[in-house]
Design a protein around this motif. Structure first.
Motif, PDB file in Angstrom:
ATOM      1  N   HIS A 194      -1.113  16.256  -2.352  1.00  0.00           N
ATOM      2  CA  HIS A 194      -2.096  15.112  -2.771  1.00  0.00           C
ATOM      3  C   HIS A 194      -1.626  14.002  -1.808  1.00  0.00           C
ATOM      4  O   HIS A 194      -0.592  13.793  -1.374  1.00  0.00           O
ATOM      5  CB  HIS A 194      -1.914  14.829  -4.211  1.00  0.00           C
ATOM      6  N   THR A 195      -2.767  13.179  -1.518  1.00  0.00           N
ATOM      7  CA  THR A 195      -2.751  12.222  -0.383  1.00  0.00           C
ATOM      8  C   THR A 195      -1.499  11.134  -0.841  1.00  0.00           C
ATOM      9  O   THR A 195      -0.708  10.354  -0.331  1.00  0.00           O
ATOM     10  CB  THR A 195      -4.151  11.364  -0.196  1.00  0.00           C
ATOM     11  N   SER A 196      -1.423  10.938  -2.196  1.00  0.00           N
ATOM     12  CA  SER A 196      -0.387   9.755  -2.798  1.00  0.00           C
ATOM     13  C   SER A 196       1.044  10.017  -2.736  1.00  0.00           C
ATOM     14  O   SER A 196       1.963   9.483  -2.963  1.00  0.00           O
ATOM     15  CB  SER A 196      -0.715   9.436  -4.309  1.00  0.00           C
ATOM     16  N   SER A 285      14.063  12.367   0.657  1.00  0.00           N
ATOM     17  CA  SER A 285      12.989  12.741   0.278  1.00  0.00           C
ATOM     18  C   SER A 285      11.986  11.189   0.063  1.00  0.00           C
ATOM     19  O   SER A 285      12.751  10.403  -0.487  1.00  0.00           O
ATOM     20  CB  SER A 285      12.634  13.457  -1.135  1.00  0.00           C
ATOM     21  N   ILE A 286      10.873  10.984   0.502  1.00  0.00           N
ATOM     22  CA  ILE A 286      10.093  10.039   0.313  1.00  0.00           C
ATOM     23  C   ILE A 286       9.171  10.100  -0.574  1.00  0.00           C
ATOM     24  O   ILE A 286       8.358  11.046  -0.988  1.00  0.00           O
ATOM     25  CB  ILE A 286       9.326   9.674   1.614  1.00  0.00           C
ATOM     26  N   TRP A 287       9.187   8.903  -1.555  1.00  0.00           N
ATOM     27  CA  TRP A 287       8.249   8.932  -2.989  1.00  0.00           C
ATOM     28  C   TRP A 287       7.281   7.872  -2.935  1.00  0.00           C
ATOM     29  O   TRP A 287       7.547   6.766  -2.391  1.00  0.00           O
ATOM     30  CB  TRP A 287       9.269   9.040  -4.121  1.00  0.00           C
ATOM     31  N   GLY A 288       6.072   7.991  -3.228  1.00  0.00           N
ATOM     32  CA  GLY A 288       5.045   7.083  -3.410  1.00  0.00           C
ATOM     33  C   GLY A 288       4.428   7.001  -4.699  1.00  0.00           C
ATOM     34  O   GLY A 288       4.968   6.491  -5.614  1.00  0.00           O
ATOM     35  N   GLY A 289       3.262   7.687  -4.962  1.00  0.00           N
ATOM     36  CA  GLY A 289       2.615   7.348  -6.151  1.00  0.00           C
ATOM     37  C   GLY A 289       3.117   8.200  -7.216  1.00  0.00           C
ATOM     38  O   GLY A 289       3.038   8.149  -8.428  1.00  0.00           O
ATOM     39  N   PHE A 332      -2.072   1.764  -1.614  1.00  0.00           N
ATOM     40  CA  PHE A 332      -0.956   2.627  -1.560  1.00  0.00           C
ATOM     41  C   PHE A 332       0.261   2.072  -0.871  1.00  0.00           C
ATOM     42  O   PHE A 332       0.858   2.389  -0.002  1.00  0.00           O
ATOM     43  CB  PHE A 332      -1.335   3.813  -0.665  1.00  0.00           C
ATOM     44  N   ALA A 333       0.578   0.677  -1.570  1.00  0.00           N
ATOM     45  CA  ALA A 333       1.856   0.120  -1.181  1.00  0.00           C
ATOM     46  C   ALA A 333       3.028   0.723  -1.276  1.00  0.00           C
ATOM     47  O   ALA A 333       3.974   0.703  -0.529  1.00  0.00           O
ATOM     48  CB  ALA A 333       1.711  -1.137  -1.678  1.00  0.00           C
ATOM     49  N   CYS A 334       3.188   1.490  -2.281  1.00  0.00           N
ATOM     50  CA  CYS A 334       4.311   2.582  -2.375  1.00  0.00           C
ATOM     51  C   CYS A 334       4.904   3.184  -1.184  1.00  0.00           C
ATOM     52  O   CYS A 334       5.715   3.550  -1.080  1.00  0.00           O
ATOM     53  CB  CYS A 334       4.162   3.327  -3.711  1.00  0.00           C
ATOM     54  N   LEU A 335       3.714   3.714  -0.525  1.00  0.00           N
ATOM     55  CA  LEU A 335       4.060   4.465   0.793  1.00  0.00           C
ATOM     56  C   LEU A 335       4.043   3.543   2.128  1.00  0.00           C
ATOM     57  O   LEU A 335       4.840   3.939   2.875  1.00  0.00           O
ATOM     58  CB  LEU A 335       2.840   5.620   0.977  1.00  0.00           C
ATOM     59  N   ASN A 336       3.025   2.508   2.112  1.00  0.00           N
ATOM     60  CA  ASN A 336       2.992   1.880   3.289  1.00  0.00           C
ATOM     61  C   ASN A 336       4.061   0.805   3.639  1.00  0.00           C
ATOM     62  O   ASN A 336       4.307   0.305   4.582  1.00  0.00           O
ATOM     63  CB  ASN A 336       1.623   1.038   3.338  1.00  0.00           C
ATOM     64  N   ARG A 337       4.774   0.388   2.426  1.00  0.00           N
ATOM     65  CA  ARG A 337       5.862  -0.442   2.443  1.00  0.00           C
ATOM     66  C   ARG A 337       7.180   0.262   3.014  1.00  0.00           C
ATOM     67  O   ARG A 337       8.272  -0.340   3.200  1.00  0.00           O
ATOM     68  CB  ARG A 337       6.128  -1.256   1.348  1.00  0.00           C
ATOM     69  N   ILE A 338       6.956   1.632   3.205  1.00  0.00           N
ATOM     70  CA  ILE A 338       8.328   2.424   3.572  1.00  0.00           C
ATOM     71  C   ILE A 338       8.227   2.529   5.020  1.00  0.00           C
ATOM     72  O   ILE A 338       7.348   3.078   5.554  1.00  0.00           O
ATOM     73  CB  ILE A 338       8.481   3.910   2.830  1.00  0.00           C
ATOM     74  N   THR A 339       9.161   1.835   5.792  1.00  0.00           N
ATOM     75  CA  THR A 339       8.936   1.855   7.245  1.00  0.00           C
ATOM     76  C   THR A 339       9.788   2.957   7.987  1.00  0.00           C
ATOM     77  O   THR A 339      10.812   3.418   7.418  1.00  0.00           O
ATOM     78  CB  THR A 339       9.378   0.394   7.850  1.00  0.00           C
ATOM     79  N   PRO A 340       9.304   3.075   9.279  1.00  0.00           N
ATOM     80  CA  PRO A 340      10.236   4.021  10.124  1.00  0.00           C
ATOM     81  C   PRO A 340      11.516   3.633  10.259  1.00  0.00           C
ATOM     82  O   PRO A 340      12.448   4.483  10.175  1.00  0.00           O
ATOM     83  CB  PRO A 340       9.373   4.025  11.415  1.00  0.00           C
TER      84      PRO A 340
END
Length: 351
Positions: A194-196, A285-289, A332-340
């Protein structure tokens, strides 16, 4: 000694099925008089091979056993194998509800695991969330057996069973590709259903540039499908000395054997995350939605294995149990605010 026969029903997605493995292994280790049959999709049957007294039963519920009549045929086929001392529904879905009802009619004892739908719903609703951590899915599976009179504890990782021949095949693959470990090896599994759940793909190139600056490193890319392989090819072209595409090169259990050569894995909320955790591999692990506290976090891993935007900063999190595509905010700030930069810093310390 006649073995007690237990039948487990679990279809669904790979991550849900693979989380059964530590439970099934602990069950047969605790009860030498038990034999287990696991009914699952054919592509997941290999998870349960090579475990003593565990027999996978591949059931193609998408084509062969479809609808009411298909479930009836599957039931007949299972019943021809003999009667069962216990049938455990580890899915609680329309298919398994029908199957377990037929087993009940024929006098078989049935136990259903507690999926926790109401509390998961309140955890992910837009308003008035209740966000106390919920039991992990592995624990929910274990509790179903406890309810059935089979209490046991789950030991330490690794939980997946690998043959020596599988490890040898991977060693040969590494040799064939001139892969000798002289640097840090990091696995990357950037995709999910899923995209989220997917961290924006444009982040991986700057992330890898930063990690390369930190010291010698080689990246092993895990996944599958045309879109994923095309993305991996783009990274290989940009970082030819640092990228190895594992996707499509190895079978599933061979990929697990490869993971054991790695210093760590970078994953999103996906089946690859669960596989790495069950193999005892250090991971981030990276978490978003979605959110690990709903019950699908990396099993037996702590906060050091999770990067996410806090609920204090984004109270809308999580918006979904499994990863729906719609974002409450729309960005989708939950994903976009996680920076490299954030991920690179955390990867330095995974263990």
């Amino acid at each position: 000694m006649a073995l007690k026969k237990i039948l487990i029903l679990r279809f669904s997605a790979m991550g849900d099925v693979v989380l059964l493995v530590p439970v099934v292994r602990a069950l047969v280790n605790a009860y030498p008089d038990v034999e287990v049959t696991v009914v699952t999709r054919p592509k997941f049957a290999s998870f349960f091979t090579d475990i003593e007294r565990v027999v996978p039963f591949p059931a193609d519920v998408d084509y062969t056993y479809t609808g009411i009549f298909g479930m009836r045929e599957l039931f007949k086929k299972l019943l021809r194998k003999g009667t069962y001392d216990l049938v455990v529904d580890m899915h609680d879905h329309m298919r398994t509800i029908l199957l377990r009802s037929l087993f009940k009619i024929f006098g078989q004892r049935v136990v259903v695991f507690e999926k926790g739908r109401p509390e998961k719903h309140t955890f992910t609703q837009k308003e008035n969330k209740r966000t106390e951590p919920l039991p992990h899915t592995v624990e929910r599976y274990r509790m179903a057996f406890e309810k059935a009179g089979y209490p046991f504890a789950i030991g330490a990782a690794p939980y997946m069973v690998l043959k020596d021949s599988t490890r040898e095949q991977v060693a040969e693959w590494l040799t064939k590709n001139n892969l000798v470990k002289k640097e840090r090896w990091i696995g990357i599994a950037p995709f999910a259903a899923h995209t989220s759940k997917i961290w924006p793909l444009q982040n991986y190139s700057p992330l890898m540039e930063q990690l390369i600056k930190q010291g010698p490193v080689k990246f092993f890319l895990f996944g599958g499908g045309e879109k994923e392989v095309a993305f991996f090819d783009s990274l290989l072209k940009k970082f030819p000395e640092h990228v190895v595409i594992a996707a499509g090169q190895l079978k599933l259990k061979q990929e697990l054997a490869l993971m054991q050569h790695l210093d760590g894995m970078l994953c999103v909320d996906s089946s690859n995350m669960h596989l790495a955790a069950l193999m005892g591999i250090p991971l981030l692990s990276i978490w978003g939605g979605t959110h690990p506290d709903v019950g699908f976090g990396p099993f037996r891993k702590g906060e050091e294995s999770i990067v996410q935007i806090s609920r204090e900063e984004l109270p809308c999190r999580p918006c979904s149990v499994y990863g729906k595509e719609k974002c409450f905010r729309g960005d989708f700030a939950c994903l976009n605010r996680i920076t490299p930069e954030l991920v690179a810093g955390r990867l330095e310390h995974i263990k």
